[in-house]
Design a protein around this motif. Structure first.
Motif, PDB file in Angstrom:
ATOM      1  N   ILE A 185       0.867  -1.176   0.000  1.00 40.02           N
ATOM      2  CA  ILE A 185       0.000   0.000   0.000  1.00 40.02           C
ATOM      3  C   ILE A 185       0.908   1.231   0.000  1.00 40.02           C
ATOM      4  CG2 ILE A 185      -1.639   1.364   1.343  1.00 40.02           C
ATOM      5  CD1 ILE A 185      -2.968  -1.108   2.250  1.00 40.02           C
ATOM      6  N   HIS A 186       0.608   2.169  -0.851  1.00 47.00           N
ATOM      7  CA  HIS A 186       1.435   3.384  -0.945  1.00 47.00           C
ATOM      8  C   HIS A 186       1.398   4.131   0.388  1.00 47.00           C
ATOM      9  CE1 HIS A 186       3.068   7.138  -2.401  1.00 47.00           C
ATOM     10  NE2 HIS A 186       3.320   6.563  -3.581  1.00 47.00           N
ATOM     11  N   PRO A 187       2.549   4.584   0.896  1.00 47.55           N
ATOM     12  CA  PRO A 187       2.583   5.303   2.175  1.00 47.55           C
ATOM     13  C   PRO A 187       1.624   6.488   2.238  1.00 47.55           C
ATOM     14  CG  PRO A 187       4.800   4.698   1.529  1.00 47.55           C
ATOM     15  CD  PRO A 187       3.914   4.332   0.375  1.00 47.55           C
ATOM     16  N   ILE A 188       1.439   7.192   1.127  1.00 45.68           N
ATOM     17  CA  ILE A 188       0.506   8.322   1.111  1.00 45.68           C
ATOM     18  C   ILE A 188      -0.929   7.839   1.314  1.00 45.68           C
ATOM     19  CG2 ILE A 188      -0.553  10.043  -0.417  1.00 45.68           C
ATOM     20  CD1 ILE A 188       2.048  10.930   0.925  1.00 45.68           C
ATOM     21  N   HIS A 189      -1.271   6.713   0.722  1.00 48.68           N
ATOM     22  CA  HIS A 189      -2.609   6.164   0.911  1.00 48.68           C
ATOM     23  C   HIS A 189      -2.808   5.676   2.347  1.00 48.68           C
ATOM     24  CE1 HIS A 189      -2.828   5.381  -3.710  1.00 48.68           C
ATOM     25  NE2 HIS A 189      -3.176   6.627  -3.396  1.00 48.68           N
ATOM     26  N   MET A 220       4.773  15.256  -0.955  1.00 49.50           N
ATOM     27  CA  MET A 220       4.478  13.913  -1.466  1.00 49.50           C
ATOM     28  C   MET A 220       3.083  13.819  -2.059  1.00 49.50           C
ATOM     29  SD  MET A 220       6.231  11.612   1.561  1.00 49.50           S
ATOM     30  CE  MET A 220       8.013  11.635   1.830  1.00 49.50           C
ATOM     31  N   LEU A 221       2.106  14.533  -1.451  1.00 46.32           N
ATOM     32  CA  LEU A 221       0.740  14.555  -1.999  1.00 46.32           C
ATOM     33  C   LEU A 221       0.738  15.134  -3.414  1.00 46.32           C
ATOM     34  CD1 LEU A 221      -1.502  15.825   0.968  1.00 46.32           C
ATOM     35  CD2 LEU A 221      -0.940  13.491   0.338  1.00 46.32           C
ATOM     36  N   ALA A 222       1.577  16.134  -3.630  1.00 46.39           N
ATOM     37  CA  ALA A 222       1.646  16.789  -4.944  1.00 46.39           C
ATOM     38  C   ALA A 222       2.576  16.058  -5.900  1.00 46.39           C
ATOM     39  CB  ALA A 222       2.084  18.242  -4.780  1.00 46.39           C
ATOM     40  N   ARG A 223       3.075  14.891  -5.468  1.00 46.82           N
ATOM     41  CA  ARG A 223       3.998  14.064  -6.263  1.00 46.82           C
ATOM     42  C   ARG A 223       5.300  14.798  -6.571  1.00 46.82           C
ATOM     43  NH1 ARG A 223       1.542  10.902 -11.212  1.00 46.82           N
ATOM     44  NH2 ARG A 223       3.328   9.561 -10.752  1.00 46.82           N
ATOM     45  N   LEU A 224       5.717  15.633  -5.627  1.00 48.82           N
ATOM     46  CA  LEU A 224       7.011  16.312  -5.737  1.00 48.82           C
ATOM     47  C   LEU A 224       8.060  15.485  -4.989  1.00 48.82           C
ATOM     48  CD1 LEU A 224       5.684  19.895  -4.949  1.00 48.82           C
ATOM     49  CD2 LEU A 224       6.100  18.900  -7.219  1.00 48.82           C
ATOM     50  N   VAL A 225       9.318  15.755  -5.249  1.00 43.76           N
ATOM     51  CA  VAL A 225      10.415  15.049  -4.583  1.00 43.76           C
ATOM     52  C   VAL A 225      10.985  15.964  -3.508  1.00 43.76           C
ATOM     53  CG1 VAL A 225      12.638  13.889  -4.881  1.00 43.76           C
ATOM     54  CG2 VAL A 225      10.935  13.800  -6.715  1.00 43.76           C
ATOM     55  N   VAL A 226      10.993  15.489  -2.282  1.00 42.61           N
ATOM     56  CA  VAL A 226      11.429  16.315  -1.154  1.00 42.61           C
ATOM     57  C   VAL A 226      12.925  16.094  -0.896  1.00 42.61           C
ATOM     58  CG1 VAL A 226      11.060  16.879   1.263  1.00 42.61           C
ATOM     59  CG2 VAL A 226       9.123  16.160  -0.162  1.00 42.61           C
ATOM     60  N   VAL A 227      13.670  17.202  -0.817  1.00 43.70           N
ATOM     61  CA  VAL A 227      15.116  17.154  -0.609  1.00 43.70           C
ATOM     62  C   VAL A 227      15.460  17.859   0.699  1.00 43.70           C
ATOM     63  CG1 VAL A 227      17.380  17.675  -1.602  1.00 43.70           C
ATOM     64  CG2 VAL A 227      15.419  17.281  -3.122  1.00 43.70           C
ATOM     65  N   PRO A 228      15.765  17.134   1.756  1.00 42.70           N
ATOM     66  CA  PRO A 228      16.131  17.792   3.014  1.00 42.70           C
ATOM     67  C   PRO A 228      17.563  18.300   2.985  1.00 42.70           C
ATOM     68  CG  PRO A 228      16.181  15.408   3.289  1.00 42.70           C
ATOM     69  CD  PRO A 228      15.713  15.663   1.889  1.00 42.70           C
ATOM     70  N   LEU A 253      -6.523  14.164  -7.575  1.00 42.32           N
ATOM     71  CA  LEU A 253      -6.028  13.431  -8.751  1.00 42.32           C
ATOM     72  C   LEU A 253      -4.562  13.050  -8.563  1.00 42.32           C
ATOM     73  CD1 LEU A 253      -6.563  12.356 -11.603  1.00 42.32           C
ATOM     74  CD2 LEU A 253      -5.883  14.608 -12.492  1.00 42.32           C
ATOM     75  N   ARG A 254      -3.776  13.990  -8.042  1.00 40.97           N
ATOM     76  CA  ARG A 254      -2.356  13.670  -7.785  1.00 40.97           C
ATOM     77  C   ARG A 254      -2.232  12.520  -6.786  1.00 40.97           C
ATOM     78  NH1 ARG A 254       1.745  18.220  -8.776  1.00 40.97           N
ATOM     79  NH2 ARG A 254       0.879  19.155 -10.664  1.00 40.97           N
ATOM     80  N   ILE A 255      -3.053  12.566  -5.717  1.00 39.85           N
ATOM     81  CA  ILE A 255      -3.004  11.507  -4.707  1.00 39.85           C
ATOM     82  C   ILE A 255      -3.398  10.165  -5.332  1.00 39.85           C
ATOM     83  CG2 ILE A 255      -4.042  10.663  -2.560  1.00 39.85           C
ATOM     84  CD1 ILE A 255      -4.388  13.583  -1.701  1.00 39.85           C
ATOM     85  N   GLU A 256      -4.403  10.211  -6.202  1.00 38.52           N
ATOM     86  CA  GLU A 256      -4.869   8.990  -6.868  1.00 38.52           C
ATOM     87  C   GLU A 256      -3.793   8.422  -7.788  1.00 38.52           C
ATOM     88  OE1 GLU A 256      -8.321   7.784 -10.110  1.00 38.52           O
ATOM     89  OE2 GLU A 256      -8.647   9.510  -8.795  1.00 38.52           O
ATOM     90  N   GLN A 257      -2.992   9.299  -8.392  1.00 44.62           N
ATOM     91  CA  GLN A 257      -2.017   8.873  -9.400  1.00 44.62           C
ATOM     92  C   GLN A 257      -0.658   8.486  -8.833  1.00 44.62           C
ATOM     93  OE1 GLN A 257      -2.016  12.307 -12.000  1.00 44.62           O
ATOM     94  NE2 GLN A 257      -3.638  11.444 -13.325  1.00 44.62           N
ATOM     95  N   ILE A 273       6.014   5.840  12.159  1.00 50.43           N
ATOM     96  CA  ILE A 273       5.077   6.069  13.265  1.00 50.43           C
ATOM     97  C   ILE A 273       3.757   6.628  12.739  1.00 50.43           C
ATOM     98  CG2 ILE A 273       4.639   7.495  15.309  1.00 50.43           C
ATOM     99  CD1 ILE A 273       6.512   5.273  15.974  1.00 50.43           C
ATOM    100  N   LEU A 274       3.828   7.590  11.819  1.00 48.67           N
ATOM    101  CA  LEU A 274       2.616   8.202  11.269  1.00 48.67           C
ATOM    102  C   LEU A 274       1.778   7.185  10.500  1.00 48.67           C
ATOM    103  CD1 LEU A 274       3.965  11.656   9.994  1.00 48.67           C
ATOM    104  CD2 LEU A 274       2.609  11.213  12.046  1.00 48.67           C
ATOM    105  N   THR A 275       2.428   6.370   9.668  1.00 49.15           N
ATOM    106  CA  THR A 275       1.656   5.396   8.891  1.00 49.15           C
ATOM    107  C   THR A 275       1.052   4.317   9.786  1.00 49.15           C
ATOM    108  OG1 THR A 275       3.669   4.128   8.393  1.00 49.15           O
ATOM    109  CG2 THR A 275       2.955   5.758   6.760  1.00 49.15           C
ATOM    110  N   CYS A 276       1.634   4.113  10.971  1.00 49.69           N
ATOM    111  CA  CYS A 276       1.062   3.179  11.945  1.00 49.69           C
ATOM    112  C   CYS A 276      -0.077   3.821  12.738  1.00 49.69           C
ATOM    113  CB  CYS A 276       2.139   2.696  12.921  1.00 49.69           C
ATOM    114  SG  CYS A 276       3.326   1.550  12.212  1.00 49.69           S
ATOM    115  N   GLY A 277      -0.304   5.115  12.519  1.00 52.77           N
ATOM    116  CA  GLY A 277      -1.363   5.816  13.236  1.00 52.77           C
ATOM    117  C   GLY A 277      -0.916   6.403  14.550  1.00 52.77           C
ATOM    118  N   GLY A 278       0.390   6.394  14.811  1.00 55.68           N
ATOM    119  CA  GLY A 278       0.927   6.953  16.048  1.00 55.68           C
ATOM    120  C   GLY A 278       1.089   8.455  15.988  1.00 55.68           C
TER     121      GLY A 278
END
Length: 613
Positions: A6-10, A81-89, A168-172, A238-243
């Motif tokens: 399952i995609h982490p964003i989903h 990530m929702l906007a399908r951009l690449v995050v660079v810290p 749409l971005r989230i769906e794609q 932690i976030l994807t686990c609902g924490g």
């Protein structure tokens, strides 16, 4: 627990839908704790994603985050990530030049900054590829810059059309999408952008699920830099686990925040745990009298019980005493650390076995792990109920680990990076037939657990042909009560020397106790009595080392090695090249005219050491 692939964003989308009123992010500001629930967090992330889409940012383009930990850091990360951009810290301690190197290499379009200092350092980057600066903190003076827009101005209700574009971005989103470029901290060379995709994240989270027990009831305190893969990957897990995640921008305030936020887990590095261990013991000993005697007896019995657990034996009388000690002594210590810690992942360097045992006795499980940026952090970690030290546990399910040539650890699995951004040759050097060559040395013990020895590139060879593993010596010596940091020198030298940063509070307390008078710290470091005491402590701390491994001469350094001065990485690893260059004169002075010194005060010039011949 996560379903496979399952995609982490989903997954985040599911959490927001299932538990909209549950708290998700916590932070302290102006003396008060604040929080967002899942509804607020998800709504803000959608609004920011919508604004970036409205402004023309296309899928696959880069945005950067140049700031210390904050809820806004994670908000921008998820919105990107929702906007399908690449995050660079970018590490918040990076100079303008270092930040520009990463921005130019990756092609960052928008750069999100934290406090005023980071915004000011980022301003010159507008002369390059950066088009928009977004200060995330309140009250930032944007210096009348037309290309700067505060984060608060970008978050507002979306039109129906724009919300449809976000949806749409989230769906794609695809698992094959590049999620992030994380530039290595560069202890051995120029930083390289590690390409990690969402499939890496999904596989890594699934692997963690099979080894760890993390759920909605967990709250982690995030104080290591989110710009590093270790803290960031853990926060997302932690976030994807609902924490829940509580952010801390200043690691020096962790001690203050722990009893307030009461985390169940938090990532740590060995140096942090060593300081906590030393602080607890120092407080007990300083109390003196009955309190000190009770603490020492409780620790002695606790360590004895630990030995029984390691051997699989039972001493009922000892167990009964330890239950009493737990109520009288250790429970109070745990309360000072929040009272709810049930798991402390620890990685980044070797943890002293004595420190690990100390936390085991306290009843705070430290889960030792091993991993790299290129493997999305964790490769191995210790199991629940592990009572032994000196290893980093078993590989996570789904990861293959082997020992290659020259004892090099090589790794294969779904968590391994796609490669280095725009650096095919560098990728080919470490990726061979799907196996990632880590550059670390190690072996498997009889139980099949991985034991680390050192980094291949950090092994030092003396002029006598002996190999020195500096991290092991540094870790052992830094356990001294008067010692804060140690940098070993041995490469192409005929004996081992060291730059030592003293633990100033302890050293000044000691100086006061023996009535040493001094005008400033530099004068204190040169005092013959202090040099003698340091030499004595070194002899005690180096018991068990081979003769050729022992520090023969040392120089006391008046200031700590710091991130700001480029001497250590954000995860507190030594940048040896920088240190060697800055302290070249001090280092050469320790070897000047000397073939061998058994002690710093010896006059035994031109004396041969058989261990180094």
């Amino acid at each position: 627990m996560h379903s496979i692939k399952i995609h982490p964003i989903h997954l985040l989308q599911q959490r927001a839908a299932e538990t909209p009123d549950k708290p998700v992010l916590h932070w302290k500001s102006d003396g008060q704790w604040h929080q967002w629930n899942w509804r607020e967090f998800w709504q803000r992330a959608n609004q920011l994603a919508g604004e970036m889409i409205r402004c023309g940012l296309e899928p696959g383009q880069m945005i950067g985050i140049y700031a210390w930990n904050s809820p806004q850091w994670l908000l921008v990360d998820v919105a990107g990530m929702l906007a399908r951009l690449v995050v660079v810290p970018i590490y918040p301690t990076s100079t303008t030049e270092q930040a520009a190197q990463i921005a130019d290499d990756s092609g960052i379009r928008w750069l999100f900054t934290g406090v005023q200092q980071e915004f000011d350092r980022a301003l010159p980057l507008l002369d390059g590829c950066v088009e928009q600066l977004v200060p995330m903190s309140k009250g930032i003076d944007i210096r009348s810059c037309p290309a700067a827009r505060p984060l608060g101005n970008l978050i507002s209700p979306l039109s129906e059309v724009l919300q449809e574009q976000v949806d749409l971005r989230i769906e794609q989103v695809q698992l094959s999408d590049l999620a992030t470029l994380i530039y290595t901290s560069g202890t051995t060379g120029v930083p390289k952008g590690v390409m990690l995709d969402f499939e890496n994240m999904s596989d890594s989270f699934e692997m963690h699920d099979k080894r760890l027990k993390v759920g909605k009831e967990d709250l982690t305190l995030s104080f290591l830099p989110l710009s590093h893969v270790y803290e960031r990957a853990w926060a997302h897990y932690i976030l994807t686990c609902g924490g829940e995640v509580a952010t801390c921008a200043d690691p020096k305030k962790v001690g203050e925040l722990l009893p307030e936020i009461k985390p169940t887990t938090m990532c740590a590095v060995p140096r942090f745990l060593e300081k906590v261990c030393d602080g607890i013991q120092a407080k007990a000993y300083k109390a003196g009298g009955l309190k000190m005697r009770l603490f020492k007896k409780a620790m002695a019995d606790g360590l004895l019980q630990l030995e029984h657990k390691r051997k699989g034996t039972v001493d009922k009388k000892l167990n009964f005493r330890c239950k009493i000690w737990d109520k009288l002594v250790f429970q109070k210590v745990r309360q000072a650390l929040g009272g709810r810690l049930r798991m402390v992942p620890c990685g980044g360097a070797r943890l002293d076995p004595e420190v690990q045992s100390f936390f085991m006795v306290l009843g705070i499980p430290v889960k030792i792990g091993y991993g790299l940026t290129e493997t999305l952090a964790t490769v191995c970690c210790t199991d629940d109920g592990n009572w032994e030290s000196g290893h980093v546990g078993f590989p996570l399910p789904g990861i293959d680990v082997r020992i290659g040539e020259n004892d090099e650890i090589i790794v294969r699995g779904g968590n391994v990076m796609r490669g280095y951004f725009k650096r095919k040759n560098a990728t080919d050097e470490v990726m061979k037939n799907d196996w990632f060559h880590t550059g670390d040395c190690g072996y498997f013990d009889k139980q099949g657990r991985l034991v680390l020895t050192d980094r291949i590139k950090e092994l030092m060879k003396t002029s006598g042909g002996k190999y020195i593993a500096p991290q092991r010596i540094e870790g052992q010596v830094a356990r001294g009560d008067l010692i804060e940091q140690v940098a070993i020198i041995a490469e192409a030298r005929n004996f081992v020397s060291a730059l030592i940063v003293p633990a100033w509070d302890s050293l000044e307390d000691y100086a006061k106790s023996v009535n040493i008078k001094y005008h400033d710290r530099l004068e204190l470091l040169k005092h013959t009595h202090i040099m003698d005491v340091m030499e004595q402590r070194l002899e005690e701390l180096q018991k068990g080392l081979a003769r050729f491994e022992k520090i023969r001469k040392f120089t006391l350094v008046p200031h700590e090695f710091s991130i700001e001065l480029g001497e250590i990485t954000p995860t507190l690893k030594l940048r040896r090249k920088v240190i060697m260059k800055k302290f070249r004169k001090e280092i050469e002075a320790m070897y000047e005219g000397v073939r061998f010194d058994s002690k710093s005060k010896d006059k035994t010039k031109n004396k041969t050491d058989p261990d180094l011949e």
